[in-house]
Design a protein around this motif. Sequence first.
Motif, PDB file in Angstrom:
ATOM      1  N   LYS A 109      29.323  13.493 176.496  1.00 11.74           N
ATOM      2  CA  LYS A 109      30.667  13.368 175.932  1.00 11.74           C
ATOM      3  C   LYS A 109      31.661  13.097 177.050  1.00 11.74           C
ATOM      4  O   LYS A 109      31.530  13.636 178.144  1.00 11.74           O
ATOM      5  CB  LYS A 109      31.079  14.646 175.213  1.00 11.74           C
ATOM      6  CG  LYS A 109      30.255  14.913 173.973  1.00 11.74           C
ATOM      7  CD  LYS A 109      30.803  16.118 173.218  1.00 11.74           C
ATOM      8  CE  LYS A 109      29.901  16.377 172.041  1.00 11.74           C
ATOM      9  NZ  LYS A 109      30.550  16.206 170.777  1.00 11.74           N
ATOM     10  N   ILE A 110      32.656  12.271 176.731  1.00 13.81           N
ATOM     11  CA  ILE A 110      33.788  12.026 177.624  1.00 13.81           C
ATOM     12  C   ILE A 110      35.010  12.642 176.953  1.00 13.81           C
ATOM     13  O   ILE A 110      35.258  12.388 175.772  1.00 13.81           O
ATOM     14  CB  ILE A 110      34.032  10.519 177.826  1.00 13.81           C
ATOM     15  CG1 ILE A 110      32.778   9.835 178.370  1.00 13.81           C
ATOM     16  CG2 ILE A 110      35.221  10.288 178.748  1.00 13.81           C
ATOM     17  CD1 ILE A 110      32.908   8.324 178.493  1.00 13.81           C
ATOM     18  N   ASN A 111      35.773  13.436 177.711  1.00 14.01           N
ATOM     19  CA  ASN A 111      36.949  14.046 177.091  1.00 14.01           C
ATOM     20  C   ASN A 111      38.039  12.992 176.843  1.00 14.01           C
ATOM     21  O   ASN A 111      37.977  11.875 177.355  1.00 14.01           O
ATOM     22  CB  ASN A 111      37.463  15.239 177.913  1.00 14.01           C
ATOM     23  CG  ASN A 111      38.062  14.842 179.251  1.00 14.01           C
ATOM     24  OD1 ASN A 111      38.016  13.693 179.684  1.00 14.01           O
ATOM     25  ND2 ASN A 111      38.617  15.818 179.942  1.00 14.01           N
ATOM     26  N   LYS A 112      39.031  13.335 176.035  1.00 19.41           N
ATOM     27  CA  LYS A 112      40.081  12.391 175.633  1.00 19.41           C
ATOM     28  C   LYS A 112      40.893  11.888 176.821  1.00 19.41           C
ATOM     29  O   LYS A 112      41.393  10.776 176.806  1.00 19.41           O
ATOM     30  CB  LYS A 112      41.021  13.038 174.610  1.00 19.41           C
ATOM     31  CG  LYS A 112      40.394  13.204 173.259  1.00 19.41           C
ATOM     32  CD  LYS A 112      41.367  13.802 172.271  1.00 19.41           C
ATOM     33  CE  LYS A 112      40.669  14.017 170.942  1.00 19.41           C
ATOM     34  NZ  LYS A 112      41.549  14.618 169.951  1.00 19.41           N
ATOM     35  N   GLU A 113      41.026  12.715 177.856  1.00 23.89           N
ATOM     36  CA  GLU A 113      41.800  12.347 179.036  1.00 23.89           C
ATOM     37  C   GLU A 113      40.994  11.458 179.985  1.00 23.89           C
ATOM     38  O   GLU A 113      41.517  11.017 181.011  1.00 23.89           O
ATOM     39  CB  GLU A 113      42.279  13.602 179.780  1.00 23.89           C
ATOM     40  CG  GLU A 113      43.194  14.504 178.974  1.00 23.89           C
ATOM     41  CD  GLU A 113      42.456  15.386 177.955  1.00 23.89           C
ATOM     42  OE1 GLU A 113      43.103  15.836 177.001  1.00 23.89           O
ATOM     43  OE2 GLU A 113      41.233  15.616 178.119  1.00 23.89           O
ATOM     44  N   ASN A 114      39.711  11.251 179.677  1.00 20.76           N
ATOM     45  CA  ASN A 114      38.809  10.460 180.522  1.00 20.76           C
ATOM     46  C   ASN A 114      38.676  11.047 181.926  1.00 20.76           C
ATOM     47  O   ASN A 114      38.574  10.323 182.916  1.00 20.76           O
ATOM     48  CB  ASN A 114      39.256   8.996 180.609  1.00 20.76           C
ATOM     49  CG  ASN A 114      39.335   8.363 179.240  1.00 20.76           C
ATOM     50  OD1 ASN A 114      38.492   8.604 178.387  1.00 20.76           O
ATOM     51  ND2 ASN A 114      40.360   7.554 179.022  1.00 20.76           N
TER      52      ASN A 114
END
Length: 145
Positions: A109-114
């Motif tokens: 998974k990549i978080n929303k903030e990248n």
Amino acid sequence: MNKIENSNFKRLIGVWKTTGVIKSGENNLNIIGTDSYELILDGNYILHKADVKMGNDRSETFEIIRLVNTLYKAKMQYFNSKGEEGTMESSIINSQFKIEGPHLKFSGKINKENTKISGKWYSQTKNDQWVELIELNLEKQISTI
């Protein structure tokens, strides 16, 4: 041709601190190092460089990432310091980052903030079972977008 700089893969661009654990029975090995992703050749490709220490062994990998007829799927061609090379396919859809190759796959998974990627590499056994091989975490240090 879609430029990769307009794709979901632009989320990878930057320098990342890499940490993790290789699951090797009772004696797990720590991973620490750096991964970098940079746009090359007029934004048509990403060059991924990995330089990590796995236990006492250093491993370097160069990989070229190119889109495959869409903005969220790519092919990856890699070469490493052990003289190995190969291809894998990957996708980044919403927060899901997946990579698949012969007898090897990554699900993360990549978080929303990248700024963080976390996931696991799995290896396929001779009887077609998938077993956890590596737990991996990347934390962005420098963004170049």
